[in-house]
Scaffold this motif. Sequence first.
Motif, PDB file in Angstrom:
ATOM      1  N   PHE A 174       1.011  -0.939  -0.027  1.00  0.00           N
ATOM      2  CA  PHE A 174      -0.007   0.156   0.055  1.00  0.00           C
ATOM      3  C   PHE A 174       1.012   1.115  -0.146  1.00  0.00           C
ATOM      4  CE2 PHE A 174      -3.504  -2.707   1.315  1.00  0.00           C
ATOM      5  CZ  PHE A 174      -4.635  -1.858   0.894  1.00  0.00           C
ATOM      6  N   ILE A 175       0.489   2.084  -0.764  1.00  0.00           N
ATOM      7  CA  ILE A 175       0.988   3.670  -0.980  1.00  0.00           C
ATOM      8  C   ILE A 175       0.271   4.615  -0.058  1.00  0.00           C
ATOM      9  CG2 ILE A 175       2.211   5.333  -2.254  1.00  0.00           C
ATOM     10  CD1 ILE A 175       3.487   2.633  -2.736  1.00  0.00           C
ATOM     11  N   TYR A 176       0.879   4.928   1.128  1.00  0.00           N
ATOM     12  CA  TYR A 176       0.090   5.779   1.956  1.00  0.00           C
ATOM     13  C   TYR A 176       0.655   7.152   2.010  1.00  0.00           C
ATOM     14  CZ  TYR A 176      -2.056   1.550   4.260  1.00  0.00           C
ATOM     15  OH  TYR A 176      -2.940   0.605   4.499  1.00  0.00           O
ATOM     16  N   LEU A 177      -0.352   8.175   2.371  1.00  0.00           N
ATOM     17  CA  LEU A 177       0.355   9.799   2.742  1.00  0.00           C
ATOM     18  C   LEU A 177      -0.593  10.079   3.931  1.00  0.00           C
ATOM     19  CD1 LEU A 177      -1.728  12.062   1.742  1.00  0.00           C
ATOM     20  CD2 LEU A 177      -0.860  11.248  -0.293  1.00  0.00           C
ATOM     21  N   ASP A 178       0.217  10.924   4.446  1.00  0.00           N
ATOM     22  CA  ASP A 178      -0.322  11.617   5.751  1.00  0.00           C
ATOM     23  C   ASP A 178      -0.060  13.175   5.361  1.00  0.00           C
ATOM     24  OD1 ASP A 178      -0.446   9.414   7.042  1.00  0.00           O
ATOM     25  OD2 ASP A 178       1.289   9.674   8.204  1.00  0.00           O
ATOM     26  N   GLY A 179      -1.134  14.136   5.962  1.00  0.00           N
ATOM     27  CA  GLY A 179      -1.035  15.449   5.598  1.00  0.00           C
ATOM     28  C   GLY A 179      -2.052  16.295   6.395  1.00  0.00           C
ATOM     29  N   ALA A 180      -1.903  17.460   6.721  1.00  0.00           N
ATOM     30  CA  ALA A 180      -2.405  18.229   7.435  1.00  0.00           C
ATOM     31  C   ALA A 180      -3.027  19.655   6.765  1.00  0.00           C
ATOM     32  CB  ALA A 180      -1.894  18.510   8.576  1.00  0.00           C
ATOM     33  N   PRO A 181      -3.881  20.325   6.968  1.00  0.00           N
ATOM     34  CA  PRO A 181      -4.266  21.785   6.491  1.00  0.00           C
ATOM     35  C   PRO A 181      -3.489  22.619   6.945  1.00  0.00           C
ATOM     36  CG  PRO A 181      -5.945  21.095   7.762  1.00  0.00           C
ATOM     37  CD  PRO A 181      -4.960  19.982   7.802  1.00  0.00           C
ATOM     38  N   ARG A 182      -2.986  23.635   5.918  1.00  0.00           N
ATOM     39  CA  ARG A 182      -2.076  24.793   6.237  1.00  0.00           C
ATOM     40  C   ARG A 182      -3.092  26.089   6.501  1.00  0.00           C
ATOM     41  NH1 ARG A 182       0.573  20.904   6.780  1.00  0.00           N
ATOM     42  NH2 ARG A 182       2.725  20.730   6.226  1.00  0.00           N
ATOM     43  N   SER A 183      -4.479  25.946   6.421  1.00  0.00           N
ATOM     44  CA  SER A 183      -5.138  27.158   6.368  1.00  0.00           C
ATOM     45  C   SER A 183      -6.808  26.520   6.499  1.00  0.00           C
ATOM     46  CB  SER A 183      -5.039  27.974   5.054  1.00  0.00           C
ATOM     47  OG  SER A 183      -5.471  27.460   4.059  1.00  0.00           O
ATOM     48  N   GLU A 184      -7.332  27.284   6.977  1.00  0.00           N
ATOM     49  CA  GLU A 184      -8.939  26.884   6.791  1.00  0.00           C
ATOM     50  C   GLU A 184      -9.416  26.668   5.550  1.00  0.00           C
ATOM     51  OE1 GLU A 184     -11.337  29.876   8.842  1.00  0.00           O
ATOM     52  OE2 GLU A 184     -10.208  29.473  10.747  1.00  0.00           O
ATOM     53  N   GLY A 185     -10.362  25.917   5.333  1.00  0.00           N
ATOM     54  CA  GLY A 185     -11.027  25.516   4.174  1.00  0.00           C
ATOM     55  C   GLY A 185     -10.549  24.398   3.137  1.00  0.00           C
ATOM     56  N   ALA A 186      -9.566  23.916   3.742  1.00  0.00           N
ATOM     57  CA  ALA A 186      -8.936  22.795   3.021  1.00  0.00           C
ATOM     58  C   ALA A 186      -9.520  21.464   3.496  1.00  0.00           C
ATOM     59  CB  ALA A 186      -7.344  22.537   3.319  1.00  0.00           C
ATOM     60  N   LEU A 187     -10.663  21.267   3.087  1.00  0.00           N
ATOM     61  CA  LEU A 187     -11.611  19.955   3.597  1.00  0.00           C
ATOM     62  C   LEU A 187     -11.825  19.131   2.413  1.00  0.00           C
ATOM     63  CD1 LEU A 187     -14.247  22.288   5.412  1.00  0.00           C
ATOM     64  CD2 LEU A 187     -12.323  20.872   6.494  1.00  0.00           C
ATOM     65  N   TYR A 188     -11.643  19.459   1.248  1.00  0.00           N
ATOM     66  CA  TYR A 188     -11.770  18.466   0.087  1.00  0.00           C
ATOM     67  C   TYR A 188     -10.786  18.312  -0.769  1.00  0.00           C
ATOM     68  CZ  TYR A 188     -16.571  19.782   1.162  1.00  0.00           C
ATOM     69  OH  TYR A 188     -17.876  19.958   1.771  1.00  0.00           O
ATOM     70  N   TYR A 189     -10.464  16.986  -1.244  1.00  0.00           N
ATOM     71  CA  TYR A 189      -9.064  16.710  -1.916  1.00  0.00           C
ATOM     72  C   TYR A 189      -9.305  15.729  -2.893  1.00  0.00           C
ATOM     73  CZ  TYR A 189      -6.973  18.289   2.573  1.00  0.00           C
ATOM     74  OH  TYR A 189      -6.905  18.979   3.756  1.00  0.00           O
ATOM     75  N   ARG A 190      -8.264  15.902  -3.993  1.00  0.00           N
ATOM     76  CA  ARG A 190      -8.117  14.973  -5.056  1.00  0.00           C
ATOM     77  C   ARG A 190      -6.622  14.611  -5.179  1.00  0.00           C
ATOM     78  NH1 ARG A 190      -6.942  17.023 -10.293  1.00  0.00           N
ATOM     79  NH2 ARG A 190      -7.280  18.975 -10.736  1.00  0.00           N
ATOM     80  N   TYR A 191      -6.426  13.600  -5.617  1.00  0.00           N
ATOM     81  CA  TYR A 191      -5.066  12.962  -5.942  1.00  0.00           C
ATOM     82  C   TYR A 191      -4.921  12.444  -7.386  1.00  0.00           C
ATOM     83  CZ  TYR A 191      -5.238  13.369  -0.955  1.00  0.00           C
ATOM     84  OH  TYR A 191      -5.008  13.867   0.335  1.00  0.00           O
ATOM     85  N   GLU A 192      -3.961  12.813  -7.917  1.00  0.00           N
ATOM     86  CA  GLU A 192      -3.384  12.041  -9.095  1.00  0.00           C
ATOM     87  C   GLU A 192      -1.859  11.385  -8.965  1.00  0.00           C
ATOM     88  OE1 GLU A 192      -3.057  15.285 -12.056  1.00  0.00           O
ATOM     89  OE2 GLU A 192      -5.268  15.445 -12.323  1.00  0.00           O
ATOM     90  N   TYR A 193      -1.543  10.597  -9.711  1.00  0.00           N
ATOM     91  CA  TYR A 193      -0.188   9.953  -9.385  1.00  0.00           C
ATOM     92  C   TYR A 193       0.242   9.707 -10.752  1.00  0.00           C
ATOM     93  CZ  TYR A 193      -2.723   5.537  -9.374  1.00  0.00           C
ATOM     94  OH  TYR A 193      -3.463   4.403  -9.657  1.00  0.00           O
ATOM     95  N   GLU A 194       1.755   9.472 -10.691  1.00  0.00           N
ATOM     96  CA  GLU A 194       2.654   9.190 -12.093  1.00  0.00           C
ATOM     97  C   GLU A 194       3.648   8.041 -11.278  1.00  0.00           C
ATOM     98  OE1 GLU A 194       4.127  11.916 -15.104  1.00  0.00           O
ATOM     99  OE2 GLU A 194       5.743  11.598 -13.838  1.00  0.00           O
TER     100      GLU A 194
END
Length: 440
Positions: A174-194
């Motif tokens: 499994f390829i995992y990632l962790d992250g956190a918002p740096r400002s308000e409003g960061a609630l929705y995400y999409r991801y692409e990979y290569e």
Amino acid sequence: MRNRVNHIQIPRFWNSSSKDGRPTIWNRPGSFICLLAAAPVLFFSCVETVELEEQSTPDLLVIEASLTDELKNQQIRLTRSFGFETDSVPPETRAQVAVETNQGETFAFRHAENGVYVSDLEFAVEPGRTYELVIVASDGAIYRSTPEELSGIARIDNHYAERELNEKGTDGVFIYLDGAPRSEGALYYRYEYEETYKIIAPEWTSRDFQLTNYDPCAIPIEYDLEIVPRTEEQQTCYKTVPSTRVLQNDVTTLANPEILRYPVRFLGATDFMISHRYSILVRQFVQSAEAFSYFQSLNDFSASESVFNSVQPGFLSGNIEAVNRIEAPVIGFFEITSVSEERLFFSFEDLFPDLEKPPFVINCVPTSSPEGHISYCAPQPGPNPCPQSIVELVNLGLIAYISPNSEGLGTCPGTYAYVRRECGDCTVLGSNEVPEFWIE
């Protein structure tokens, strides 16, 4: 200071201004736009929906536009819709494209190739500014988006691979990632990979066939077949594959909107891509609620089982509309997004020291056949029970040299033993140029 770059003079028109946290997946819009005329979909935007005529291929302008907070020449792609009978996506190549800000700036774009428009200047979208996309298509139709701005900023903090069993009990990584918002409003995400992976030809040798002066119609045939040293790297190659899907995730239901162990990718332990060394570049985009819903609708559409059953009226709306022609339908969403990216490397032995490497993509069993053949222009004596001759296969670029055929391989043994080209020449499957980012 205000930028002055090829301002497009057009009239201004009025502009309107998953809950469990599990990822959803959708195919890239450009990869299935041909299906958009084939099934009904519900959409959400305040922009008027487009109704497509049944049993016809509509001339839709298809817009793929995501501007990011990276300082670079931004890109926008324009194509036209296509039917099931068409194999290629027709690019829109003669449009005028610009992005306007609420600060009075205009960034002009020029056509580069294949419907891709590149900004004349490098720029990055900035918080507190709104951006509007303006397009004058080759047919004179004018399109304008609603004003869009950054919804929030987030970064990838950790990107890692772990050996685990998936829900089907398959051993893999499994390829995992962790992250956190740096400002308000960061609630929705999409991801692409290569993905980029190393390829090693399992039956490579330092010598190969060289065929010259070949005349298959001469009686008898004429040719010079030599075994010569290879003149280019054909043992080790690299293949880069962009993702054909985009992952989405929202954290609106979480008390703490951090992203922990988000599963970007799973690869089974027998997957050829991880046979030697593998790398994945993941890009995380922060979306607005409207952009998230739009792409989620595309995901729902692509997953519909009824999409291939019949051609039916279709409906689509986004944040872009034609402002001078109501009969000029458009598909797409103009997105302003913050992006973060991380690259990961691992070798097969790092995670699977107890397992054999995955098998090669094809069976690389050496064989042989007669060196020459009967002239194509001579009377044919009847069916030939033997495989194609070596000179025919070399002429077609289908085989790679192994050795003299001292063991009598093949149903009709010939002078030399050979394998399929992929087994002895990695450039059939990838590039022999080492990527600039590659680390052993």
